[in-house]
Design a protein around this motif. Structure first.
Motif, PDB file in Angstrom:
ATOM      1  N   LYS A 111       7.253   1.129   3.817  1.00 29.24           N
ATOM      2  CA  LYS A 111       6.898   2.522   3.579  1.00 29.24           C
ATOM      3  C   LYS A 111       6.116   2.647   2.270  1.00 29.24           C
ATOM      4  CE  LYS A 111       8.830   4.711   7.054  1.00 29.24           C
ATOM      5  NZ  LYS A 111       8.087   5.601   7.964  1.00 29.24           N
ATOM      6  N   THR A 112       4.958   3.308   2.333  1.00 29.99           N
ATOM      7  CA  THR A 112       4.201   3.599   1.116  1.00 29.99           C
ATOM      8  C   THR A 112       4.950   4.652   0.323  1.00 29.99           C
ATOM      9  OG1 THR A 112       2.083   3.063   2.150  1.00 29.99           O
ATOM     10  CG2 THR A 112       2.025   4.459   0.190  1.00 29.99           C
ATOM     11  N   MET A 113       5.260   4.358  -0.952  1.00 28.56           N
ATOM     12  CA  MET A 113       6.044   5.255  -1.787  1.00 28.56           C
ATOM     13  C   MET A 113       5.189   6.007  -2.799  1.00 28.56           C
ATOM     14  SD  MET A 113       9.349   2.772  -2.443  1.00 28.56           S
ATOM     15  CE  MET A 113      10.354   4.107  -3.113  1.00 28.56           C
ATOM     16  N   ALA A 114       4.035   5.465  -3.168  1.00 31.71           N
ATOM     17  CA  ALA A 114       3.106   6.135  -4.088  1.00 31.71           C
ATOM     18  C   ALA A 114       1.767   5.429  -3.970  1.00 31.71           C
ATOM     19  CB  ALA A 114       3.618   6.084  -5.525  1.00 31.71           C
ATOM     20  N   SER A 157       3.052  -6.812  -8.728  1.00 32.39           N
ATOM     21  CA  SER A 157       4.445  -6.915  -9.152  1.00 32.39           C
ATOM     22  C   SER A 157       5.377  -6.685  -7.970  1.00 32.39           C
ATOM     23  CB  SER A 157       4.766  -5.904 -10.260  1.00 32.39           C
ATOM     24  OG  SER A 157       4.652  -4.580  -9.781  1.00 32.39           O
ATOM     25  N   VAL A 158       6.566  -7.282  -8.064  1.00 33.73           N
ATOM     26  CA  VAL A 158       7.622  -7.089  -7.079  1.00 33.73           C
ATOM     27  C   VAL A 158       8.895  -6.724  -7.821  1.00 33.73           C
ATOM     28  CG1 VAL A 158       9.030  -8.136  -5.267  1.00 33.73           C
ATOM     29  CG2 VAL A 158       6.600  -8.708  -5.438  1.00 33.73           C
ATOM     30  N   ASP A 159       9.465  -5.573  -7.493  1.00 31.87           N
ATOM     31  CA  ASP A 159      10.717  -5.117  -8.093  1.00 31.87           C
ATOM     32  C   ASP A 159      11.797  -5.056  -7.023  1.00 31.87           C
ATOM     33  OD1 ASP A 159       9.588  -4.623 -10.672  1.00 31.87           O
ATOM     34  OD2 ASP A 159       8.721  -2.775  -9.884  1.00 31.87           O
ATOM     35  N   LYS A 160      13.009  -5.469  -7.391  1.00 28.49           N
ATOM     36  CA  LYS A 160      14.139  -5.390  -6.482  1.00 28.49           C
ATOM     37  C   LYS A 160      15.194  -4.457  -7.053  1.00 28.49           C
ATOM     38  CE  LYS A 160      13.544  -9.701  -3.963  1.00 28.49           C
ATOM     39  NZ  LYS A 160      14.207 -10.899  -3.395  1.00 28.49           N
ATOM     40  N   VAL A 161      15.517  -3.422  -6.275  1.00 32.72           N
ATOM     41  CA  VAL A 161      16.488  -2.417  -6.697  1.00 32.72           C
ATOM     42  C   VAL A 161      17.806  -2.674  -5.977  1.00 32.72           C
ATOM     43  CG1 VAL A 161      17.025   0.046  -6.818  1.00 32.72           C
ATOM     44  CG2 VAL A 161      14.645  -0.736  -7.050  1.00 32.72           C
ATOM     45  N   SER A 215       4.001  -3.664  -5.618  1.00 31.20           N
ATOM     46  CA  SER A 215       2.933  -2.822  -6.160  1.00 31.20           C
ATOM     47  C   SER A 215       1.701  -3.658  -6.466  1.00 31.20           C
ATOM     48  CB  SER A 215       3.402  -2.109  -7.439  1.00 31.20           C
ATOM     49  OG  SER A 215       4.525  -1.284  -7.193  1.00 31.20           O
ATOM     50  N   ASP A 216       0.544  -3.146  -6.086  1.00 26.47           N
ATOM     51  CA  ASP A 216      -0.737  -3.768  -6.402  1.00 26.47           C
ATOM     52  C   ASP A 216      -1.641  -2.705  -7.003  1.00 26.47           C
ATOM     53  OD1 ASP A 216      -0.816  -6.675  -5.262  1.00 26.47           O
ATOM     54  OD2 ASP A 216       0.144  -5.485  -3.691  1.00 26.47           O
ATOM     55  N   ALA A 217      -2.282  -3.056  -8.118  1.00 26.36           N
ATOM     56  CA  ALA A 217      -3.088  -2.064  -8.825  1.00 26.36           C
ATOM     57  C   ALA A 217      -4.273  -2.716  -9.515  1.00 26.36           C
ATOM     58  CB  ALA A 217      -2.235  -1.332  -9.863  1.00 26.36           C
ATOM     59  N   PRO A 276      11.387   8.639  -4.547  1.00 25.21           N
ATOM     60  CA  PRO A 276      11.558   8.723  -6.001  1.00 25.21           C
ATOM     61  C   PRO A 276      10.333   8.177  -6.741  1.00 25.21           C
ATOM     62  CG  PRO A 276      12.767   6.847  -5.138  1.00 25.21           C
ATOM     63  CD  PRO A 276      12.247   7.603  -3.944  1.00 25.21           C
ATOM     64  N   THR A 277      10.330   8.386  -8.065  1.00 20.48           N
ATOM     65  CA  THR A 277       9.273   7.851  -8.917  1.00 20.48           C
ATOM     66  C   THR A 277       9.302   6.327  -8.894  1.00 20.48           C
ATOM     67  OG1 THR A 277       9.350   9.778 -10.365  1.00 20.48           O
ATOM     68  CG2 THR A 277       8.411   7.772 -11.285  1.00 20.48           C
ATOM     69  N   VAL A 278       8.130   5.715  -8.810  1.00 24.78           N
ATOM     70  CA  VAL A 278       8.018   4.255  -8.743  1.00 24.78           C
ATOM     71  C   VAL A 278       7.220   3.773  -9.953  1.00 24.78           C
ATOM     72  CG1 VAL A 278       7.218   2.280  -7.394  1.00 24.78           C
ATOM     73  CG2 VAL A 278       8.052   4.329  -6.233  1.00 24.78           C
ATOM     74  N   GLY A 279       7.895   3.048 -10.848  1.00 25.31           N
ATOM     75  CA  GLY A 279       7.217   2.516 -12.021  1.00 25.31           C
ATOM     76  C   GLY A 279       6.521   3.578 -12.855  1.00 25.31           C
ATOM     77  N   GLY A 280       7.131   4.735 -12.959  1.00 27.32           N
ATOM     78  CA  GLY A 280       6.541   5.833 -13.720  1.00 27.32           C
ATOM     79  C   GLY A 280       5.537   6.657 -12.942  1.00 27.32           C
TER      80      GLY A 280
END
Length: 305
Positions: free
Chosen positions: A104-107, A190-194, A168-170, A45-49
């Motif tokens: 797993k790399t998601m984007a 950032s770290v997001d928990k779903v 996510s690292d950017a 799915p989309t991750v952080g837009g």
């Protein structure tokens, strides 16, 4: 694979009901560890837009783009199981397991320059699922021979606790002009928990035990499992800019997300709400699904009472 294992379990169950019913009531307990490989890959799915894409920029120009697919079915599991045999052929089990998926790399976007005229920048989002589940199953014992006792089982998986953690690292814009043009860039982490909605999955297995002693046996199982989960809420638990904690400066809409099946004019999302986003409330976003399908090998010990 799933259909074949299910049919095999169903046929064995039918034969058991018509066959031997010699009494052999007993309790047993199993302790084991597993490694699973993924069996079905779907688009993340989309991750952080950011769409589930792997993009590469060279000199500020897009040179390649591909979909990022996969499953969180690859990983390690440990568990303990209690079983009860009604007779020589038929039994039931209840397993309690802890599962940790492989990252797993998601984007991902790779760029050889920090920032370009078209807004390209480097980032990577990696997800991992950890979960506890219970697994009730029907077991069909196929007969003992020279210490070996093969069996098959079918059942369901019910996750009771867990989450998808996305790190996510950017290198991204961190300040903008009044017209929305980036004026400064930095390292953003950032770290997001779903948290997921309740779900139920399917499992089937072929295995055998081998007697090591009067009450102790070793066992091995080849197991297939398949289920999907979709998000309920998301929360940002870490947010740093150039190594400095910046979570306190984020709004409620940036930190919290409620996943919904449909966005409309009343949703807290600027895409559909003409009044824009209320930053003091959680953001509404479309719910997304991830797969956890895998084929695994379990090894362990069994103790019979």
């Amino acid at each position: 694979m799933k259909k074949n294992l299910f049919l095999l379990g169903f046929m064995a169950c039918s034969l058991t009901m018509m066959g031997q019913t010699d009494k052999k009531e007993s309790w047993y307990f199993k302790l084991g560890g597993s490694y699973f490989t993924q069996t079905a890959a779907t688009e993340f799915p989309t991750v952080g837009g950011n769409a589930a894409l792997n993009k590469v920029y060279v000199g500020g120009k897009l040179t390649s783009e591909e979909s990022v697919t996969g499953s969180f079915g690859e990983g390690f599991r440990t568990g303990i199981t209690a079983g009860y045999r009604f007779n020589t052929r038929l039994g039931v089990e209840m397993g309690v397991n802890y599962y940790s998926s492989k990252d797993k790399t998601m984007a991902q976007t790779i760029s050889d320059v920090p920032i370009t005229a078209n807004g390209a920048y480097s980032f990577k989002s990696v997800g991992q699922i950890t979960a506890f589940d219970v697994a009730p199953a029907l077991v069909l014992f196929l007969g003992e021979h020279k210490g070996f006792e093969p069996y098959t089982k079918v059942g369901v998986l019910v996750p009771v606790h867990g989450d998808l953690e996305i790190t996510s690292d950017a290198y991204a814009p961190i300040a903008f002009s009044p017209t929305g043009i980036p004026t400064a860039f930095g390292d953003v982490h950032s770290v997001d928990k779903v948290k997921p909605n309740p779900t139920v999955g399917f499992m089937s297995a072929l295995g055998t035990s081998y007697k090591l002693g009067k009450k102790i046996s070793a066992f091995a199982e080849l197991e297939y499992r398949n289920f999907t989960v979709h998000g309920k809420t998301k929360e940002t638990t870490e947010f740093t800019v150039n190594g400095t904690n910046a979570l306190a400066g984020r709004t409620q809409a940036q930190i919290h997300t409620n996943y919904v099946d449909r966005l409309n004019v009343n949703s807290n999302n600027a895409l559909t709400n003409p009044n824009g986003t209320d930053s003091s409330k959680p953001m509404d976003e479309l719910s997304s699904y991830v797969g956890i399908s895998g084929l695994g090998l379990t090894l362990g010990l069994k103790y019979s009472l």
